[in-house]
Motif scaffolding. Structure first.
Motif, PDB file in Angstrom:
ATOM      1  N   ARG A  56       1.798  -9.924   5.232  1.00 17.27           N
ATOM      2  CA  ARG A  56       2.979  -9.044   5.273  1.00 17.27           C
ATOM      3  C   ARG A  56       2.530  -7.597   5.514  1.00 17.27           C
ATOM      4  N   ASN A  57       3.498  -6.735   5.869  1.00 10.34           N
ATOM      5  CA  ASN A  57       3.089  -5.339   6.070  1.00 10.34           C
ATOM      6  C   ASN A  57       2.966  -4.611   4.724  1.00 10.34           C
ATOM      7  N   GLU A  58       2.233  -3.520   4.726  1.00  8.57           N
ATOM      8  CA  GLU A  58       1.878  -2.855   3.475  1.00  8.57           C
ATOM      9  C   GLU A  58       3.096  -2.275   2.752  1.00  8.57           C
ATOM     10  N   TYR A  64       3.358  -2.632  -4.520  1.00 12.59           N
ATOM     11  CA  TYR A  64       2.429  -2.609  -5.662  1.00 12.59           C
ATOM     12  C   TYR A  64       1.103  -3.297  -5.328  1.00 12.59           C
ATOM     13  N   PHE A  65       1.143  -4.265  -4.450  1.00 12.89           N
ATOM     14  CA  PHE A  65      -0.058  -5.063  -4.184  1.00 12.89           C
ATOM     15  C   PHE A  65      -0.955  -4.460  -3.101  1.00 12.89           C
ATOM     16  N   VAL A  66      -0.668  -3.218  -2.745  1.00 11.41           N
ATOM     17  CA  VAL A  66      -1.578  -2.488  -1.856  1.00 11.41           C
ATOM     18  C   VAL A  66      -2.280  -1.452  -2.707  1.00 11.41           C
ATOM     19  N   TYR A  67      -3.571  -1.640  -2.868  1.00 11.83           N
ATOM     20  CA  TYR A  67      -4.338  -0.737  -3.734  1.00 11.83           C
ATOM     21  C   TYR A  67      -4.428   0.641  -3.111  1.00 11.83           C
ATOM     22  N   LYS A  68      -4.834   0.656  -1.856  1.00 14.16           N
ATOM     23  CA  LYS A  68      -4.725   1.851  -1.025  1.00 14.16           C
ATOM     24  C   LYS A  68      -4.707   1.389   0.417  1.00 14.16           C
ATOM     25  N   PRO A  69      -4.335   2.229   1.374  1.00 12.24           N
ATOM     26  CA  PRO A  69      -4.166   1.727   2.736  1.00 12.24           C
ATOM     27  C   PRO A  69      -5.368   0.882   3.172  1.00 12.24           C
TER      28      PRO A  69
END
Lengths: 246, 526
Positions: free
Chosen positions: B273-275, B280-285
């Motif tokens: 999926r896209n960020e 929440y499940f994207v720690y950083k880009p």
């Protein structure tokens, strides 16, 4: 994904990462080439690791896999600096497996200086003592009260020459079921000076497997993929003859 | 008539990871994912068995660092937040599902996470320790312990005070969380050397576990191999692991968990999926963390992606449970004529395997326990029960061994991690020196020394050299070792100068708050 992440890093970050992975770079290496090289290295390392791990280690590794690829952060040593040396002479021997041990040591700067400034310059050696073991008596007591470097128990010894800057080494243990101890020795024209003596280790003596043993002692390690490869041996020792003089 | 015994042992461990100052720390996800995907489903399964009147008869090792995290309010709150985010994502997934099959899968996950949240907040009141204590009360679940920070003990053999401290701190921690003294000890990574057993005996343990090569190379080869425990001369028993039985489950290829019907752990929606959607499940880009939503079955040899079928996978898990017992019976029938008693097959699994990596693992385990209930030819038994039944066993001392690759210390001592031992050993020497210098301190100095001991114990966790050799999260592992050693060295130097930075130490104690009952004197040289 690996490529995407590598491409996000700056050229200097890529160079640092490459150095950490032991890659040699030409001064004018282009960023694209660096990305290719690192991608290839990382993928190779990963596939080797996956092949090397036995089942318990594969399971353990999985606990720490929460993202698809490694985070390409370079080390931040400066955050928590550790002493470069402890200003003492000491040597410690750790058993890795029945055939290999790891030794690390510290030498007081004053002793290194003495080695460097003596005429001719002093030589530094590791002397590995192999001592009589007590097979069949590897009880707790036997282990803790293993013999010291007593000439009566020494069965053999050999020397490995060192550079002044060396601080650790993997050592091939010639025999299983024997006790080993190491001395860190400075060799001057006037004679030898023992700088430090290690703890004593006992190399395990693997029993021969009988057909019945295969039934009673199932092994985690019979997967051919788990067998060591030549390239895994950290270093070769220098022969006794070479060790006499640098 | 009993033809064989099966002893199932789960060991649950994670290193202590707690970063109060960083509300979205990547590595804390190790804990959140383990709780959400493994520990809560396992507890649910065990409670269901209990409600159905089926005795659990398991041994469960819960590491002191894991107990500390389970009992920590900050991590409890953060985990609840994590679970709520899994639910929010699930609600979006149900809406966006491509087809009915995928929607059903998403809804299934969502229902599970909602159930987990309900259990976590209402039944356990945020603390899984409560759930463990409840299961333990009935008396058939043996909760045992392991090294305080899970250090690989053979590499500290020259510093017996460090290994004794790991054991003693574990006993104290166990008492704090479970109100009794543990009888069994899971040696971290099965790392054993002759002599270690006497430290365990001194702390009141009755048994521990070693790998099968440690048994094979024992000073007196045990006549029945790993299929009976051995009694060491100091009186404590060692159980050998039945690697053949464990391989039936975890071998790759060939183990049950590699079956194509099972869920593919790798294919998480975090990477599809896209960020912005993942939030929440994207720690950083660029760094997406597993969400737990996975819709595909393991790839077959042909490599095609197939949607996961939970009903088929559940059936397969049950079949695999039956197959496991069928194989144990064959094994017992083959071994028993050669032995003076029914063979005991000891199988130890990392609890983190069940549910998270092997999604169907709890179903498999439930199938094994249910099928064994009421059966006479094969019986489930705990190590403690076995020793009551057979108190006399062959006398022998296992050899230096571990369950790591090749059976010794290669995993924890190699080119990627050997640099740490110089500093770890020195820290032990320095702490021992301080214990000798300040044997009867109280007040401020005792508080400072206790934190020093805490930092030394935390620095010894075997997880850090393991991660260094695995090659992922290496900077974090290196930083953790460096940080604990730095903290210790700073305390040591301050004490040498007779100064204390109380503000810094208070912050440090708040961050590294495990082992609250630690007494620095456990590092005394005997």
């Amino acid at each position: 994904m690996i490529r995407d992440k590598l491409e996000r890093l700056s050229k200097s970050e890529l160079e640092k990462l490459a150095r950490e992975k032991g890659l040699k770079l030409d001064p004018g290496t282009k960023k694209e080439y660096l990305v290719d090289l690192l991608q290839e290295t990382i993928e190779e390392e990963r596939s080797e690791r996956e092949l090397d791990n036995n089942s318990p280690m594969r399971v353990k590794a999985c606990k720490f896999r929460i993202i698809e690829d490694e985070v390409f952060q370079t080390r931040v040593e400066e955050s928590f600096p550790l002493p470069g040396e402890y200003n003492e002479n000491r040597i410690v021997l750790l058993l890795q497996d029945p055939s290999w041990a790891f030794a690390y040591w510290d030498i007081r700067p004053a002793d290194v200086e003495e080695l460097k400034t003596s005429r001719p310059p002093g030589q530094l050696f590791l002397r590995i003592y192999e001592m009589a073991g007590t097979p069949g008596a590897r009880s707790a007591k036997a282990s803790r009260t293993s013999p010291g470097v007593d000439p009566r128990t020494v069965q053999d010894f050999y020397d490995i020459p060192l550079n002044y800057r060396d601080s650790n080494r993997y050592i091939n243990l010639p025999k299983t079921g024997a006790y080993y101890c190491i001395e860190l020795i400075a060799f001057f024209r006037a004679g030898e000076k023992i700088l430090a003596r290690s703890n004593i280790i006992l190399s395990p003596h693997p029993n021969l497997r009988t057909e019945q043993d295969n039934l009673f002692f199932p092994s985690h390690f019979d997967d051919p993929q788990s067998y060591p490869r030549e390239s895994e041996i950290p270093q070769r020792i220098i022969s006794d003859t070479d060790a006499l003089y640098l | 008539m009993t033809k064989g015994y099966i002893c199932l042992v789960l060991h649950a461990h994670l290193p202590f990871v707690r970063h109060p100052q960083d509300p979205h720390r990547l590595e804390e996800n190790w804990y959140y994912q383990a709780v959400s995907e493994s520990f809560l489903p396992l507890l649910r399964m065990l409670r269901t068995l209990r409600e159905d009147g089926i005795p659990l008869k398991l041994a469960l090792s819960v590491s002191p660092t894991l107990c500390a995290m389970m009992g920590d309010e900050l991590l409890q709150d953060r985990f609840e937040q994590y679970l709520r985010n899994q639910i929010l994502l699930g609600e979006k997934e149900v809406k966006r599902a491509d087809d009915a099959a995928q929607r059903e899968l998403a809804a299934g996950y969502l229902e599970n996470y909602r159930k987990s949240l309900g259990e976590y907040t209402e039944h356990y009141k945020g603390s899984l320790i409560r759930g463990l204590r409840e299961l333990k009360k009935a008396g058939d679940l043996e909760i045992i312990t392991t090294g305080a920070s899970y250090s690989f003990m053979p590499l500290f053999e020259s510093y017996p005070q460090a290994n004794r401290a790991q054991i003693e701190a574990a006993v104290i921690s166990h008492y704090r969380y479970f109100d009794d003294s543990p009888r069994g000890f899971w040696l971290p990574e099965c790392g054993y050397y002759p002599g270690l057993e006497c430290f365990l005996k001194r702390e009141g343990f009755n048994y521990f576990f070693t790998s099968s090569n440690g048994f094979l190379n024992a000073d007196v080869k045990p006549p029945y191999g790993v299929y009976t425990p051995v009694k060491t001369p100091c009186g404590i028993h060692a159980f050998g692991l039945d690697a053949a039985a464990m391989r039936d489950v975890t071998a790759s290829p060939g183990g049950y968990l590699t079956d194509f019907s099972y869920r593919d752990f790798q294919r998480d929606i975090a990477f599809e999926r896209n960020e912005a959607y993942l939030g929440y499940f994207v720690y950083k880009p660029g760094i997406r963390v597993n969400t737990g939503y996975k819709y595909y079955a393991k790839r077959t040899d042909e490599g095609g992606a197939r949607l996961y079928d939970p009903r088929m996978a559940a059936k397969k898990a049950s079949d695999h449970g039956e197959n496991f017992l069928y194989k144990r019976l064959l094994q017992a029938e083959r071994l028993q004529p050669l032995m003076n008693r029914p063979p005991l097959s000891v199988c130890v699994f990392d609890a983190g395997l069940f549910g998270r990596w092997w999604f169907e693992g709890p179903l498999w385990l439930e199938s094994v326990i249910r099928r064994l209930h009421g059966r006479e030819d094969l019986q489930l038994i705990t190590p403690g029960e076995y020793l009551k039944l057979y108190p006399e066993n062959p006398v022998s001392v296992p050899d230096f061994s571990s369950w790591g690759n090749m059976g010794y210390a290669q995993v924890w001592l190699n080119g990627s991690n050997h640099w740490i031992y110089r500093h770890l050993h020195k820290a032990i020497e320095r702490l021992t020196e301080m214990v000798e210098k300040y044997p009867h301190e109280s007040g401020l100095k005792e508080w400072v020394l206790n934190q020093a001991a805490r930092e030394v114990i935390l620095s010894q966790a075997s997880d850090w050299p393991f991660i260094m050799q695995e090659g992922f999260a290496v900077p974090y592992a290196e930083q953790r070792v460096r940080e604990h050693l730095y903290n210790f060295n700073r305390i040591y130097e301050d004490l040498c100068r007779n100064t204390v930075d109380t503000e810094w130490l208070t912050r440090l104690e708040k961050q590294n708050n495990c082992f609250p009952d630690l007494n620095y004197r456990i590092f005394k040289r005997h």
